[in-house]
Write a protein that holds these residues in place. Structure first.
Motif, PDB file in Angstrom:
ATOM      1  N   TYR A  43      -0.498   3.525 -21.318  1.00  0.00           N
ATOM      2  CA  TYR A  43       0.241   3.089 -20.009  1.00  0.00           C
ATOM      3  C   TYR A  43      -0.825   3.593 -19.083  1.00  0.00           C
ATOM      4  O   TYR A  43      -1.737   4.437 -19.180  1.00  0.00           O
ATOM      5  N   LEU A  44      -0.837   3.067 -17.828  1.00  0.00           N
ATOM      6  CA  LEU A  44      -1.723   3.565 -16.458  1.00  0.00           C
ATOM      7  C   LEU A  44      -0.604   3.532 -15.564  1.00  0.00           C
ATOM      8  O   LEU A  44      -0.160   2.378 -15.175  1.00  0.00           O
ATOM      9  N   GLN A  45      -0.469   4.656 -15.321  1.00  0.00           N
ATOM     10  CA  GLN A  45       0.582   4.727 -13.913  1.00  0.00           C
ATOM     11  C   GLN A  45      -0.411   4.951 -12.757  1.00  0.00           C
ATOM     12  O   GLN A  45      -1.188   5.684 -12.772  1.00  0.00           O
ATOM     13  N   MET A  46       0.010   4.092 -11.727  1.00  0.00           N
ATOM     14  CA  MET A  46      -0.916   3.985 -10.679  1.00  0.00           C
ATOM     15  C   MET A  46      -0.089   4.254  -9.478  1.00  0.00           C
ATOM     16  O   MET A  46       0.924   3.591  -9.013  1.00  0.00           O
ATOM     17  N   ASN A  47      -0.258   5.508  -8.718  1.00  0.00           N
ATOM     18  CA  ASN A  47       0.333   5.800  -7.527  1.00  0.00           C
ATOM     19  C   ASN A  47      -0.428   5.753  -6.337  1.00  0.00           C
ATOM     20  O   ASN A  47      -1.741   5.533  -6.336  1.00  0.00           O
ATOM     21  N   ASN A  48       0.117   5.798  -5.053  1.00  0.00           N
ATOM     22  CA  ASN A  48      -0.492   5.510  -3.923  1.00  0.00           C
ATOM     23  C   ASN A  48      -1.576   4.384  -3.994  1.00  0.00           C
ATOM     24  O   ASN A  48      -2.834   4.824  -3.619  1.00  0.00           O
ATOM     25  N   LEU A  49      -1.153   3.335  -4.381  1.00  0.00           N
ATOM     26  CA  LEU A  49      -2.032   2.437  -4.219  1.00  0.00           C
ATOM     27  C   LEU A  49      -2.529   1.608  -2.957  1.00  0.00           C
ATOM     28  O   LEU A  49      -1.993   1.654  -1.964  1.00  0.00           O
ATOM     29  N   LYS A  50      -3.744   1.419  -2.908  1.00  0.00           N
ATOM     30  CA  LYS A  50      -4.714   1.010  -2.006  1.00  0.00           C
ATOM     31  C   LYS A  50      -5.048  -0.586  -2.042  1.00  0.00           C
ATOM     32  O   LYS A  50      -5.168  -1.072  -3.230  1.00  0.00           O
ATOM     33  N   ALA A  89       0.690  -1.044   0.216  1.00  0.00           N
ATOM     34  CA  ALA A  89       0.090  -0.186   0.179  1.00  0.00           C
ATOM     35  C   ALA A  89       1.126   1.355   0.122  1.00  0.00           C
ATOM     36  O   ALA A  89       2.003   1.287   0.855  1.00  0.00           O
ATOM     37  N   GLY A  90       0.366   2.388  -0.844  1.00  0.00           N
ATOM     38  CA  GLY A  90       1.227   3.491  -1.001  1.00  0.00           C
ATOM     39  C   GLY A  90       2.300   3.509  -2.113  1.00  0.00           C
ATOM     40  O   GLY A  90       2.832   4.254  -2.481  1.00  0.00           O
ATOM     41  N   GLY A  91       2.313   2.249  -2.592  1.00  0.00           N
ATOM     42  CA  GLY A  91       3.499   2.072  -3.558  1.00  0.00           C
ATOM     43  C   GLY A  91       2.984   2.315  -5.186  1.00  0.00           C
ATOM     44  O   GLY A  91       1.595   2.945  -5.004  1.00  0.00           O
ATOM     45  N   SER A  92       3.637   2.108  -6.028  1.00  0.00           N
ATOM     46  CA  SER A  92       3.298   2.510  -7.409  1.00  0.00           C
ATOM     47  C   SER A  92       3.353   1.398  -8.495  1.00  0.00           C
ATOM     48  O   SER A  92       4.357   0.480  -8.064  1.00  0.00           O
ATOM     49  N   LEU A  93       2.823   1.174  -9.566  1.00  0.00           N
ATOM     50  CA  LEU A  93       3.159   0.283 -10.592  1.00  0.00           C
ATOM     51  C   LEU A  93       2.646   0.981 -11.945  1.00  0.00           C
ATOM     52  O   LEU A  93       1.699   2.144 -11.943  1.00  0.00           O
ATOM     53  N   GLN A 108      -2.877  -9.221 -13.341  1.00  0.00           N
ATOM     54  CA  GLN A 108      -3.136  -9.105 -12.154  1.00  0.00           C
ATOM     55  C   GLN A 108      -2.439  -7.889 -11.049  1.00  0.00           C
ATOM     56  O   GLN A 108      -0.887  -7.941 -11.187  1.00  0.00           O
ATOM     57  N   VAL A 109      -3.029  -7.169 -10.419  1.00  0.00           N
ATOM     58  CA  VAL A 109      -2.392  -6.321  -9.461  1.00  0.00           C
ATOM     59  C   VAL A 109      -2.978  -6.683  -8.005  1.00  0.00           C
ATOM     60  O   VAL A 109      -4.068  -6.699  -7.967  1.00  0.00           O
TER      61      VAL A 109
END
Length: 126
Positions: free
Chosen positions: A80-87, A14-18, A121-122
């Motif tokens: 692309y889909l930049q995903m930040n602050n992942l929950k 959690a809080g990371g990025s992909l 999968q994320v």
């Protein structure tokens, strides 16, 4: 043959990025709206972001607005889909899809997408 191939998923805290990638082939990239969707176990598919066919405007679902960014590299026919602050609630299989029918508006019209990738999968751990 039309193909959409997603990559970049994985396990993150959690809080990371992909950054997810969707490599497109077999169609004229600029003539299609490209969308990102996700589906978590036991839940309905959710439209989360897209780039419109008409003017390449971008749209985001409220659940990801401010955290996710969609972008394209036309030279590579890749979205692309930049995903930040992942929950943890972002955990799902993520799909990209292409629509030749949608014009200016592309979010919330999942049934109008013609071509779909296989998904990536994320998983976000707490």
């Amino acid at each position: 043959e039309v193909q959409l191939v997603e990559s970049g998923g994985g396990l993150v805290q959690a809080g990371g990025s992909l950054r997810l990638s969707c490599a497109a082939s077999g169609f004229t990239f600029d003539d299609y709206a490209i969308g990102w969707f996700r589906q978590a176990p036991g839940k309905e598919r959710e439209d989360i972001s897209c780039i419109s066919r008409s003017d390449r405007s971008t749209y985001y679902a409220d659940s990801v607005k401010g955290r996710f960014t969609i972008s394209t590299d036309n030279a590579k026919n890749t979205v692309y889909l930049q995903m930040n602050n992942l929950k943890p609630e972002d955990t799902a299989v993520y799909y990209c899809a292409a629509s030749g029918a949608l014009g200016y508006y592309c979010l919330g019209y999942g049934s109008h997408y013609d071509y779909w990738g296989q998904g990536t999968q994320v998983t976000v751990s707490s």
